[in-house]
Structures are given as structure tokens and as C-alpha cells.
Design a protein around this motif. Structure first.
Motif, PDB file in Angstrom:
ATOM      1  N   UNK A 127       1.135  -1.302  -0.113  1.00 39.72           N
ATOM      2  CA  UNK A 127       0.117  -0.151   0.039  1.00 39.72           C
ATOM      3  C   UNK A 127       0.820   1.174   0.029  1.00 39.72           C
ATOM      4  N   UNK A 128       0.662   2.068  -0.861  1.00 41.78           N
ATOM      5  CA  UNK A 128       1.292   3.386  -0.913  1.00 41.78           C
ATOM      6  C   UNK A 128       0.494   4.447  -0.183  1.00 41.78           C
ATOM      7  N   UNK A 129       1.266   5.237   0.947  1.00 41.41           N
ATOM      8  CA  UNK A 129       0.581   5.805   1.904  1.00 41.41           C
ATOM      9  C   UNK A 129       1.160   7.346   1.833  1.00 41.41           C
ATOM     10  N   UNK A 130       0.294   8.310   2.088  1.00 38.26           N
ATOM     11  CA  UNK A 130       0.437   9.526   2.087  1.00 38.26           C
ATOM     12  C   UNK A 130       0.695  10.270   0.838  1.00 38.26           C
ATOM     13  N   UNK A 131      -0.281   9.911  -0.121  1.00 41.09           N
ATOM     14  CA  UNK A 131      -0.227  10.392  -1.479  1.00 41.09           C
ATOM     15  C   UNK A 131      -1.438  10.381  -2.255  1.00 41.09           C
TER      16      UNK A 131
ATOM     17  N   UNK B 238       3.991   7.526  -5.239  1.00 41.63           N
ATOM     18  CA  UNK B 238       4.705   8.766  -4.746  1.00 41.63           C
ATOM     19  C   UNK B 238       4.747   8.977  -3.563  1.00 41.63           C
ATOM     20  N   UNK B 239       4.193   8.041  -2.896  1.00 45.18           N
ATOM     21  CA  UNK B 239       4.191   8.094  -1.272  1.00 45.18           C
ATOM     22  C   UNK B 239       5.195   7.151  -0.690  1.00 45.18           C
ATOM     23  N   UNK B 240       4.723   6.738   0.561  1.00 45.26           N
ATOM     24  CA  UNK B 240       5.566   5.697   1.177  1.00 45.26           C
ATOM     25  C   UNK B 240       4.832   4.252   1.233  1.00 45.26           C
ATOM     26  N   UNK B 241       5.578   3.416   0.451  1.00 46.36           N
ATOM     27  CA  UNK B 241       4.880   1.952   0.575  1.00 46.36           C
ATOM     28  C   UNK B 241       5.016   1.085   1.946  1.00 46.36           C
ATOM     29  N   UNK B 242       4.147   0.573   2.419  1.00 45.95           N
ATOM     30  CA  UNK B 242       4.087  -0.565   3.381  1.00 45.95           C
ATOM     31  C   UNK B 242       3.619  -1.856   2.820  1.00 45.95           C
ATOM     32  N   UNK B 243       4.423  -2.948   3.151  1.00 52.67           N
ATOM     33  CA  UNK B 243       4.145  -4.258   2.761  1.00 52.67           C
ATOM     34  C   UNK B 243       3.142  -4.925   3.925  1.00 52.67           C
ATOM     35  N   UNK B 244       2.062  -5.466   3.568  1.00 59.02           N
ATOM     36  CA  UNK B 244       1.323  -5.916   4.618  1.00 59.02           C
ATOM     37  C   UNK B 244       0.830  -7.253   4.440  1.00 59.02           C
TER      38      UNK B 244
ATOM     39  N   UNK C  94      -9.532  19.454  20.398  1.00 55.10           N
ATOM     40  CA  UNK C  94      -9.204  19.554  21.727  1.00 55.10           C
ATOM     41  C   UNK C  94      -7.809  19.385  22.329  1.00 55.10           C
ATOM     42  N   UNK C  95      -7.471  18.121  22.950  1.00 54.87           N
ATOM     43  CA  UNK C  95      -6.262  17.955  23.416  1.00 54.87           C
ATOM     44  C   UNK C  95      -5.599  16.732  22.270  1.00 54.87           C
ATOM     45  N   UNK C  96      -6.422  16.337  21.604  1.00 56.22           N
ATOM     46  CA  UNK C  96      -5.894  15.203  20.520  1.00 56.22           C
ATOM     47  C   UNK C  96      -5.438  15.731  19.442  1.00 56.22           C
ATOM     48  N   UNK C  97      -4.321  15.054  18.793  1.00 54.48           N
ATOM     49  CA  UNK C  97      -3.761  15.469  17.493  1.00 54.48           C
ATOM     50  C   UNK C  97      -3.983  14.332  16.724  1.00 54.48           C
ATOM     51  N   UNK C  98      -4.375  14.435  15.412  1.00 55.82           N
ATOM     52  CA  UNK C  98      -4.744  13.278  14.472  1.00 55.82           C
ATOM     53  C   UNK C  98      -3.744  13.598  13.070  1.00 55.82           C
ATOM     54  N   UNK C  99      -3.334  12.324  12.924  1.00 55.05           N
ATOM     55  CA  UNK C  99      -2.359  12.435  11.676  1.00 55.05           C
ATOM     56  C   UNK C  99      -3.125  11.420  10.492  1.00 55.05           C
ATOM     57  N   UNK C 100      -3.144  12.173   9.201  1.00 59.81           N
ATOM     58  CA  UNK C 100      -3.839  11.401   8.297  1.00 59.81           C
ATOM     59  C   UNK C 100      -3.115  11.358   6.584  1.00 59.81           C
ATOM     60  N   UNK C 101      -3.797  10.931   5.975  1.00 55.58           N
ATOM     61  CA  UNK C 101      -3.526  11.052   4.608  1.00 55.58           C
ATOM     62  C   UNK C 101      -3.991   9.754   3.678  1.00 55.58           C
ATOM     63  N   UNK C 102      -4.036  10.003   2.345  1.00 53.21           N
ATOM     64  CA  UNK C 102      -4.562   9.039   1.230  1.00 53.21           C
ATOM     65  C   UNK C 102      -3.677   8.049   1.260  1.00 53.21           C
ATOM     66  N   UNK C 103      -4.282   6.696   0.951  1.00 54.81           N
ATOM     67  CA  UNK C 103      -3.556   5.612   0.503  1.00 54.81           C
ATOM     68  C   UNK C 103      -4.053   4.886  -0.664  1.00 54.81           C
ATOM     69  N   UNK C 104      -3.411   4.219  -1.225  1.00 50.90           N
ATOM     70  CA  UNK C 104      -4.048   3.145  -2.366  1.00 50.90           C
ATOM     71  C   UNK C 104      -3.192   1.860  -2.538  1.00 50.90           C
TER      72      UNK C 104
END
Length: 285
Positions: free
Chosen positions: A16-20, A25-31, A266-276
Motif C-alpha cells: 500500500x502506498x501511503x500519504x499520497x 509517490x508516497x511511502x509503501x508498506x508491505x502488509x 481539543x487535546x488530541x492530534x490526528x495524523x492522516x493522508x490518502x492511501x492506495x
């Protein structure tokens, strides 16, 4: 009489390519979608073989609150948490038919603990875990970082521990241009797990540029790094340097176009992006 050797088993696999927004053009992860029964040794061997910054294994959770467990390996060994593997694995699990226990909320269990993941307008997004270590870096550590980056220490305008598991320290330079110009000296990077951040001009499509160097994990420079962005966002928002919602870029020096979305509620930070998903198939482990 000796027991018969157990051979490899065919298991569902995704890359899966993440954050693009654009595949490759993102960062791949093998799952590996069925990691149950794979030995630690074989997990480490596969992660070393894929030679990606992370390879993950979906396993049964030990917590009744979790939808699945996740083990995360770099080429150098297992780590307790990482951001882009969290999003990429959640994407692959859902695509393979996974159904969360609670609608709209997916819970991943990893060695760091339980990680909440949910959908947003920019794909999937995870709640940044609490920092295991924060506060300013000491003088000796800053000297090592400056040597490793090949810059004078006076160019570091701010610094902080932003460790949420992998061991990240972070330094801020005056501009994104300075961050992109860095050419670290591997002889001095040693065991540094280091993030570098600098601001883009106000009219830029992303507010900050980030680079991540993770030599202890076997990754000279990571294309796009969710755990680091999580820690940096908590630091920069708390110190008033960043707004509560922004986008950051990473990967340009590696010919990638990673985009990470930060949202503070509020007090939480969330981090996201698109994956394919770019690769679907099986692997024998």
C-alpha cells in the motif's frame, strides 16, 4: 523421532502506498494480512527482504477493544509503533473485508498500545499516541545532530524530543528550503533517529517540509513518516509555531510527493493522508 518441519503457508499480501494522492509517490508498506503463526525470525527475514521502511503483520489482538493486532518491522528489526504502516495496514485490512467492532472507529493494537483510526475527508487518520519522551535536547545531542546534518549548530532554531515509540528527536531550521538542502554525513548520523522540519512560505500548498533519518532502523532517509509527523505536530502546535490544522510535505529529495494532514481537536492530534493499494497477491511465509 523428530517432528516434521512445518513449511511456509500462502498468505494474503498487499503493498500500500501511503500519504499520497497519486500512487507510487508516497511511502509503501508491505502488509501480510494473516500474520498468525509466523515466527519472529521469519517476520524479520521478510522485512529485511522487502527492503521497505516497514513491513507489517496483521495478527489476532490480545485486547477485547482491538479490531486486530499489528506487528511492525523495519529492515533492522521490530518497532513498537509507526504511522504510515498504521494507515496502510488499516487501509489493507478494510479493503480485505475487515469490519470494525464500532462503526466509524477502528482500533489497532501494537506493542505501544491501542491506536484509534477513523475515516476523514483525506482518507484515514490516526490519533497521535502520547509522547514517551519530550522536552528539549541536551547540548551533546545537539552537537551530534549538527555534525550529522553538516550544519552549524546556530542554524537549529528549536529542538525537542518527540518520541512516541521509535525514538524520534526533532530539530527545526529556519525554512523549508534549508531542510531540503541538507546532505547528511552518514559517518556522523550514527544511531540518530532524527526529524528535521522547516516552514514553507505562507502561499505554499503545504505549511512545513519534513525529512526523517532513521539509521538505527536501517533506513537512511524515510520517504514519508507518520510517527514523526505526529510528534512534530504535538510539539509545534503546543508551542504556537503551527496552526491546529495544517498540511506538511515530505519526500521531495527522494522524488516522492508525500502529503500529511494534521488535525487537532481539543487535546488530541490526528495524523492522516490518502492511501492506495498498488500490489495485491500472496506471499509464502
Amino acid at each position: 523421532m523428530t517432528a516434521a518441519a512445518v513449511g511456509p503457508r500462502t498468505r494474503a499480501f498487499s503493498q500500500v502506498d501511503v500519504f499520497t494522492d497519486e500512487p507510487f509517490l508516497g511511502n509503501p508498506v508491505a502488509v501480510v494480512l494473516d500474520g498468525d503463526g509466523i515466527t519472529d525470525r521469519d517476520m524479520a527475514r521478510l522485512a529485511n527482504w522487502t527492503n521497505l521502511s516497514e513491513t507489517t503483520f496483521v495478527v489476532p489482538p490480545s485486547s477485547a477493544e482491538a479490531d486486530y493486532g499489528l506487528r511492525i518491522f523495519t529492515p533492522g528489526g521490530e518497532i513498537p509503533f509507526a504511522g504510515h504502516p498504521t494507515l496502510g495496514s488499516a487501509h489493507a485490512w478494510l479493503e480485505a473485508g475487515g469490519v470494525p467492532r464500532s462503526p466509524g472507529r477502528l482500533v489497532q493494537e501494537c506493542p505501544l498500545g491501542l491506536i484509534d483510526v477513523r475515516r476523514s475527508g483525506n482518507g484515514l487518520i490516526f490519533r497521535a499516541p502520547d509522547l514517551k519522551r519530550d522536552g528539549p535536547l541536551d547540548s551533546t545531542h545537539l552537537d551530534r545532530i549538527a555534525r550529522g546534518l553538516g550544519i552549524g549548530r546556530e542554524r537549529i532554531v528549536a529542538h525537542q524530543w518527540v518520541d512516541n515509540g521509535p525514538g524520534w528527536a526533532a530539530v527545526q531550521l529556519a525554512t523549508a528550503e534549508e531542510v531540503l538542502a541538507l546532505d547528511p554525513d552518514d559517518r556522523h548520523m550514527g544511531d540518530l533517529m532524527l526529524g528535521v522540519v522547516g516552514a514553507h512560505p505562507e502561499d505554499s500548498p503545504v505549511a512545513f517540509e519534513v525529512r526523517a533519518f532513521a539509521m538505527p532502523a536501517g533506513v537512511r532517509e524515510d520517504p514519508v513518516t507518520g510517527s514523526l509527523h505526529a510528534g512534530i505536530a504535538q510539539w509545534l502546535i503546543r508551542s504556537g509555531v503551527a496552526p491546529r490544522c495544517y498540511r506538511a510535505g515530505q519526500g521531495s529529495r527522494l522524488r516522492r510527493q508525500g502529503v500529511v494532514t494534521i488535525e487537532a481537536h481539543d487535546t488530541e492530534v490526528w495524523v492522516g493522508g490518502r492511501s492506495s493499494t498498488c500490489v495485491r497477491g500472496t506471499v509464502d511465509v
